[in-house]
Motif scaffolding. Structure first.
Motif, PDB file in Angstrom:
ATOM      1  N   GLY A  91       0.831  -1.207   0.000  1.00  0.00           N
ATOM      2  CA  GLY A  91       0.000   0.000   0.000  1.00  0.00           C
ATOM      3  C   GLY A  91       0.862   1.252   0.000  1.00  0.00           C
ATOM      4  N   ALA A  92       0.164   2.374  -0.173  1.00  0.00           N
ATOM      5  CA  ALA A  92       0.880   3.654  -0.082  1.00  0.00           C
ATOM      6  C   ALA A  92       1.385   3.838   1.344  1.00  0.00           C
ATOM      7  N   SER A  93       0.687   3.247   2.293  1.00  0.00           N
ATOM      8  CA  SER A  93       1.093   3.400   3.702  1.00  0.00           C
ATOM      9  C   SER A  93       2.528   2.927   3.909  1.00  0.00           C
ATOM     10  N   LEU A 108       4.974   5.155   2.112  1.00  0.00           N
ATOM     11  CA  LEU A 108       5.291   6.375   2.875  1.00  0.00           C
ATOM     12  C   LEU A 108       6.261   6.050   4.006  1.00  0.00           C
ATOM     13  N   TYR A 127      -3.008  13.729   6.281  1.00  0.00           N
ATOM     14  CA  TYR A 127      -3.267  12.336   6.654  1.00  0.00           C
ATOM     15  C   TYR A 127      -2.448  11.985   7.891  1.00  0.00           C
ATOM     16  N   TYR A 154       1.386  10.557   8.294  1.00  0.00           N
ATOM     17  CA  TYR A 154       2.622  11.331   8.060  1.00  0.00           C
ATOM     18  C   TYR A 154       3.338  11.721   9.358  1.00  0.00           C
ATOM     19  N   ASN A 210       0.097  16.042  -0.337  1.00  0.00           N
ATOM     20  CA  ASN A 210      -0.892  15.035  -0.710  1.00  0.00           C
ATOM     21  C   ASN A 210      -1.755  15.676  -1.798  1.00  0.00           C
ATOM     22  N   ASN A 216      -6.492  14.716   0.893  1.00  0.00           N
ATOM     23  CA  ASN A 216      -7.448  14.223   1.871  1.00  0.00           C
ATOM     24  C   ASN A 216      -7.245  15.032   3.148  1.00  0.00           C
ATOM     25  N   ASP A 246       2.204  12.300  -2.050  1.00  0.00           N
ATOM     26  CA  ASP A 246       1.261  11.178  -1.900  1.00  0.00           C
ATOM     27  C   ASP A 246       0.118  11.421  -2.878  1.00  0.00           C
ATOM     28  N   VAL A 284      -2.383   9.135  -3.980  1.00  0.00           N
ATOM     29  CA  VAL A 284      -3.259   7.960  -4.045  1.00  0.00           C
ATOM     30  C   VAL A 284      -4.613   8.251  -4.714  1.00  0.00           C
ATOM     31  N   TYR A 285      -5.000   9.530  -4.753  1.00  0.00           N
ATOM     32  CA  TYR A 285      -6.285   9.880  -5.397  1.00  0.00           C
ATOM     33  C   TYR A 285      -6.061  10.453  -6.801  1.00  0.00           C
ATOM     34  N   SER A 312      -1.026   4.238  -5.052  1.00  0.00           N
ATOM     35  CA  SER A 312      -1.611   2.987  -4.580  1.00  0.00           C
ATOM     36  C   SER A 312      -2.654   2.512  -5.564  1.00  0.00           C
ATOM     37  N   ALA A 361      -5.256   1.038  -4.291  1.00  0.00           N
ATOM     38  CA  ALA A 361      -6.408   0.895  -3.393  1.00  0.00           C
ATOM     39  C   ALA A 361      -7.634   1.662  -3.853  1.00  0.00           C
ATOM     40  N   LYS A 362      -7.446   2.939  -4.149  1.00  0.00           N
ATOM     41  CA  LYS A 362      -8.583   3.800  -4.469  1.00  0.00           C
ATOM     42  C   LYS A 362      -8.962   3.669  -5.944  1.00  0.00           C
ATOM     43  N   LYS A 367      -3.865  -3.713  -0.323  1.00  0.00           N
ATOM     44  CA  LYS A 367      -2.618  -3.040   0.063  1.00  0.00           C
ATOM     45  C   LYS A 367      -1.495  -3.254  -0.951  1.00  0.00           C
ATOM     46  N   TYR A 404     -13.995  12.481  -0.941  1.00  0.00           N
ATOM     47  CA  TYR A 404     -14.466  13.023   0.326  1.00  0.00           C
ATOM     48  C   TYR A 404     -15.150  14.374   0.111  1.00  0.00           C
TER      49      TYR A 404
HETATM   50  C1  LIG Z   1      -3.876  10.415   1.683  1.00  0.00           C
HETATM   51  C2  LIG Z   1      -3.761   8.941   1.852  1.00  0.00           C
HETATM   52  N1  LIG Z   1      -2.562   8.376   1.723  1.00  0.00           N
HETATM   53  C3  LIG Z   1      -2.412   7.043   1.892  1.00  0.00           C
HETATM   54  C4  LIG Z   1      -3.482   6.232   2.184  1.00  0.00           C
HETATM   55  C5  LIG Z   1      -3.264   4.781   2.402  1.00  0.00           C
HETATM   56  O1  LIG Z   1      -3.192   4.095   1.178  1.00  0.00           O
HETATM   57  P1  LIG Z   1      -3.024   2.519   1.155  1.00  0.00           P
HETATM   58  O2  LIG Z   1      -4.336   1.919   1.536  1.00  0.00           O
HETATM   59  O3  LIG Z   1      -2.628   2.197  -0.232  1.00  0.00           O
HETATM   60  O4  LIG Z   1      -1.980   2.180   2.144  1.00  0.00           O
HETATM   61  C6  LIG Z   1      -4.749   6.805   2.326  1.00  0.00           C
HETATM   62  C7  LIG Z   1      -5.916   5.975   2.667  1.00  0.00           C
HETATM   63  O5  LIG Z   1      -6.999   6.424   2.947  1.00  0.00           O
HETATM   64  C8  LIG Z   1      -4.898   8.188   2.157  1.00  0.00           C
HETATM   65  O6  LIG Z   1      -6.081   8.796   2.275  1.00  0.00           O
END
Ligand SMILES: Cc1ncc(COP(=O)(O)O)c(C=O)c1O
Length: 392
Positions: A102-104, A107, A128, A131, A173, A177, A205, A207-208, A236, A238-239, A247, A324
């Motif tokens: 995942g991006a998590s 990061l 987020y 961070y 980001n 978000n 970041d 991800v969106y 990522s 994910a979205k 992930k 969102y």
């Molecule tokens: C801004 C941001 N970065 C990273 C993530 C996490 O991404 P991942 O689920 O790929 O780890 C999220 C998940 O909501 C997010 O909103």
């Protein structure tokens, strides 16, 4: 009580101040109350069937053992191809793309691999919650600047003031978000020049990246070749492919920066499940119609949900990107956003996120509440019905 105290003491001092994330708290509360969960950002539908089939076939066929730490060549190539297709940027899948959990984890690997204790990282709030936690765990310090409301504009003067000798990176980001800000070309360029002047890294970041509305296109930091030696982009699947639980994420950076990311990634997860990587390679290679319909679907949900909130009399902050939407509760009779969200989940049956948790000092966003609209139409309709009934 004694037990609680002992438990608290076992969390390392870097992470102890962060507690349990607001996403876990609100989802747990939502499940307990049987509410409609518009808090944590995950869809209540799954991604493309062919992608899920590909994953299950890959699991049955194997291999199911450790795969290369940097990610399967198949997925790294798909990331490089998608980067070329959407942004016109060439990246070398062998030296510049790293697959992460995942991006998590992308990061975390980036921050742990690049920061020295005592470094400063500038965060642009609302941000987020991962961070600051990972920056703290790396022994570095987060320095906050706030987007200027109501338009969530970049606080350029403040940025010029806080950037200095100790600054190692700025982390942005984009789209952001929870406020849905999409950075303009001019803002990204300005940030890049500021970072170059002070020899600071730029972590983005994204991800969106595929959820940018109103005919605008996502501009990635990779679009600025003049800053390429200091840019790390994290994204990522994910979205974009509605499979947040898989992930599968990735980091794109120069060879030298990727080396630092890979160095820490090998000690965090080592690798990401191969079957899911294989399926996500297929997902990424889907033709443009997939991405178009994803955006079309979310654009329609944004219209329906934001218009409904506005019709109820809420002041709505329409997002430029992400899934969102926020409302301003400043004029409502609640102590703050947390009190409002707790009331909403237990009395109205709708869960949301108190936005102040995205600010270092919660007062920055105490009048804002975030809803996610990445839900089936019938889920949104029921949430709207409940909110309307209460608002009446
Ligand atoms: C801004 C941001 N970065 C990273 C993530 C996490 O991404 P991942 O689920 O790929 O780890 C999220 C998940 O909501 C997010 O909103």
């Amino acid at each position: 009580m004694e037990r609680e105290k002992t438990k608290e003491k076992r969390v390392c001092s870097a992470l102890a101040p962060f507690g349990t994330t607001i996403f876990t708290e609100m989802t747990t509360l939502s499940n307990k109350e049987g509410a409609i969960n518009l808090s944590q950002g995950f869809p209540d539908f799954d991604g493309p069937i062919e992608v899920r089939k590909a994953a299950s076939e890959a699991i049955m066929r194997g291999p199911n053992q450790y795969c290369p730490s940097i990610g399967l060549a198949l997925l790294r190539s798909a990331v490089a191809d998608k980067t070329k297709r959407f942004y016109g940027v060439n990246v070398d899948p062998d030296t510049q793309v790293t697959v992460t959990a995942g991006a998590s984890e992308g990061l975390a690997a980036t921050l742990l691999g690049l920061l020295e204790p005592g470094d400063e990282v500038i965060l642009i709030e609302p941000c987020y919650d991962l961070y600051p936690a990972m920056i703290a765990r790396a022994g570095a310090h987060a320095v906050y600047v706030s987007l200027v409301r109501p338009g969530f504009d970049l606080p350029k003067e403040q940025l010029k003031m806080v950037i200095g000798k100790k600054t190692r990176a700025i982390l942005i980001n984009n789209p952001q978000n929870p406020c849905g800000k999409v950075f303009s070309n001019e803002e990204l360029n300005w940030l890049g020049r500021l970072c170059r002047k002070h020899d600071v890294l730029m972590i983005s970041d994204e991800v969106y990246e595929h959820l940018v509305y109103d005919g605008r296109s996502h501009v990635t930091l990779l679009n600025f070749p003049q800053f390429a030696d200091r840019v790390i982009v994290i994204s990522s699947t994910a979205k974009t492919f509605s499979m947040t639980g898989w992930k599968v994420g990735y980091v794109i950076a120069s060879e030298a920066l990727s080396e630092a990311v890979r160095m820490s990634h090998q000690f965090i997860t080592f690798c990401t499940p191969g079957a899911l990587q294989e399926a996500m390679a297929l997902a990424m290679n889907m033709d443009d119609s997939y991405y178009d319909s994803l955006l079309k679907g979310y654009s329609a949900k944004r219209e329906i949900f934001c218009n409904a909130l506005a019709d109820m009399g809420f002041e709505v902050l329409w997002p430029e990107g992400t899934y969102y939407a926020s409302i301003d509760i400043g004029t409502l009779d609640f102590f703050d956003d947390l009190a409002f969200c707790r009331y909403l989940v237990s009395h109205v049956g709708v869960a949301a996120i108190p936005s102040s948790f995205f600010w270092n000092e919660r007062r920055g966003g105490r009048d804002l509440v975030r809803f996610c609209f990445c839900k089936k139409d019938e889920t949104l309709t029921e949430a709207i019905r409940r909110l309307k009934k209460w608002k009446r």
